[in-house]
Motif scaffolding. Structure first.
Motif, PDB file in Angstrom:
ATOM      1  N   UNK A  30       0.844  -1.190   0.000  1.00 11.51           N
ATOM      2  CA  UNK A  30       0.000   0.000   0.000  1.00 11.51           C
ATOM      3  C   UNK A  30       0.880   1.242   0.000  1.00 11.51           C
ATOM      4  N   UNK A  31       0.469   2.261  -0.752  1.00 11.34           N
ATOM      5  CA  UNK A  31       1.210   3.525  -0.801  1.00 11.34           C
ATOM      6  C   UNK A  31       0.776   4.399   0.387  1.00 11.34           C
ATOM      7  N   UNK A  32       1.538   5.437   0.707  1.00 13.48           N
ATOM      8  CA  UNK A  32       1.184   6.289   1.857  1.00 13.48           C
ATOM      9  C   UNK A  32      -0.208   6.923   1.757  1.00 13.48           C
ATOM     10  N   UNK A  33      -0.602   7.399   0.576  1.00 12.45           N
ATOM     11  CA  UNK A  33      -1.918   8.043   0.431  1.00 12.45           C
ATOM     12  C   UNK A  33      -3.041   7.043   0.709  1.00 12.45           C
ATOM     13  N   UNK A  34      -2.952   5.867   0.097  1.00 13.87           N
ATOM     14  CA  UNK A  34      -3.984   4.844   0.318  1.00 13.87           C
ATOM     15  C   UNK A  34      -3.973   4.356   1.760  1.00 13.87           C
ATOM     16  N   UNK A  35      -2.800   4.274   2.364  1.00 11.97           N
ATOM     17  CA  UNK A  35      -2.717   3.811   3.753  1.00 11.97           C
ATOM     18  C   UNK A  35      -3.457   4.779   4.677  1.00 11.97           C
ATOM     19  N   UNK A  36      -3.288   6.084   4.436  1.00 11.91           N
ATOM     20  CA  UNK A  36      -3.990   7.077   5.255  1.00 11.91           C
ATOM     21  C   UNK A  36      -5.502   6.956   5.052  1.00 11.91           C
ATOM     22  N   UNK A  37      -5.932   6.858   3.788  1.00 10.53           N
ATOM     23  CA  UNK A  37      -7.367   6.719   3.496  1.00 10.53           C
ATOM     24  C   UNK A  37      -7.939   5.449   4.108  1.00 10.53           C
ATOM     25  N   UNK A  38      -7.199   4.359   3.984  1.00  9.19           N
ATOM     26  CA  UNK A  38      -7.696   3.074   4.482  1.00  9.19           C
ATOM     27  C   UNK A  38      -7.777   3.078   6.008  1.00  9.19           C
ATOM     28  N   UNK A  39      -6.772   3.651   6.651  1.00  6.23           N
ATOM     29  CA  UNK A  39      -6.789   3.722   8.116  1.00  6.23           C
ATOM     30  C   UNK A  39      -7.990   4.532   8.595  1.00  6.23           C
ATOM     31  N   UNK A  40      -8.251   5.670   7.955  1.00 11.04           N
ATOM     32  CA  UNK A  40      -9.429   6.479   8.312  1.00 11.04           C
ATOM     33  C   UNK A  40     -10.716   5.683   8.104  1.00 11.04           C
ATOM     34  N   UNK A  41     -10.798   4.978   6.970  1.00  9.62           N
ATOM     35  CA  UNK A  41     -11.984   4.178   6.672  1.00  9.62           C
ATOM     36  C   UNK A  41     -12.160   3.054   7.701  1.00  9.62           C
ATOM     37  N   UNK A  42     -11.064   2.397   8.059  1.00 16.23           N
ATOM     38  CA  UNK A  42     -11.146   1.296   9.028  1.00 16.23           C
ATOM     39  C   UNK A  42     -11.760   1.753  10.341  1.00 16.23           C
ATOM     40  N   UNK A  43     -11.375   2.935  10.820  1.00 12.50           N
ATOM     41  CA  UNK A  43     -11.928   3.429  12.081  1.00 12.50           C
ATOM     42  C   UNK A  43     -13.427   3.683  11.971  1.00 12.50           C
ATOM     43  N   UNK A  44     -13.890   4.030  10.787  1.00 12.49           N
ATOM     44  CA  UNK A  44     -15.326   4.241  10.595  1.00 12.49           C
ATOM     45  C   UNK A  44     -16.073   2.921  10.411  1.00 12.49           C
TER      46      UNK A  44
END
Length: 154
Positions: free
Chosen positions: A90-104
């Motif tokens: 995973x790239x840094x941009x997708x990792x940030x998006x995915x982490x935010x999504x996971x918390x939701x």
């Protein structure tokens, strides 16, 4: 005061103590990520996926990545921590998006949502994490057109 590498070390040490290993579960995860088993798994996945972000690839973009991500987070399903089929570059941009999504998707106010569905399809996760609120429980998953079977690759 001038910034130095010693400040970075002090910050990392403080962060480790208060966040990274703050609970027994976090300590166990941290220990796993420092293990030879994890380093070997990481190398296998990076080489198998050619250091390319699997989430970007679902949209036809080629982006280099060097982070390995658990598609289904190990906080949600610890049995998948060493499952190579649950690991993706995973790239840094997708990792940030995915982490935010996971918390939701998986958590509400820091507590695990027991009824949350584990989603292992990279294409579906990518679609959901790019939605306005990223939460399929509010109905945003309706627009997903991919295969929703629990397969890691699309």
């Amino acid at each position: 005061m001038k910034w130095s590498h010693s400040h970075d070390k002090q910050y990392a040490k403080r962060y480790d103590k208060t966040k990274r290993v703050a609970t027994p579960i976090k300590r166990e995860q941290h220990k796993f990520y420092k293990s030879k088993q994890w380093q070997d798994l990481r190398t296998v996945v990076l080489n198998k996926q050619h250091y390319l972000c699997q989430y970007c690839l679902t949209e036809g973009r080629v982006t280099q990545g060097n982070t390995i991500d658990h598609t289904i987070p190990i906080n949600f399903d610890p049995t998948k921590k060493d499952d190579v089929n649950n690991l993706n570059v995973i790239c840094p941009e997708c990792h940030r998006l995915k982490t935010d999504w996971e918390y939701k998707h998986y958590y509400l106010h820091g507590k695990r949502i027991v009824s949350a569905e584990a989603i292992s399809n990279v294409k579906e996760v990518n679609y959901l994490m790019r939605q306005s609120d990223g939460n399929p429980q509010t109905g945003n998953a309706k627009g997903f057109k991919g295969n929703t079977k629990n397969s890691n690759r699309s």
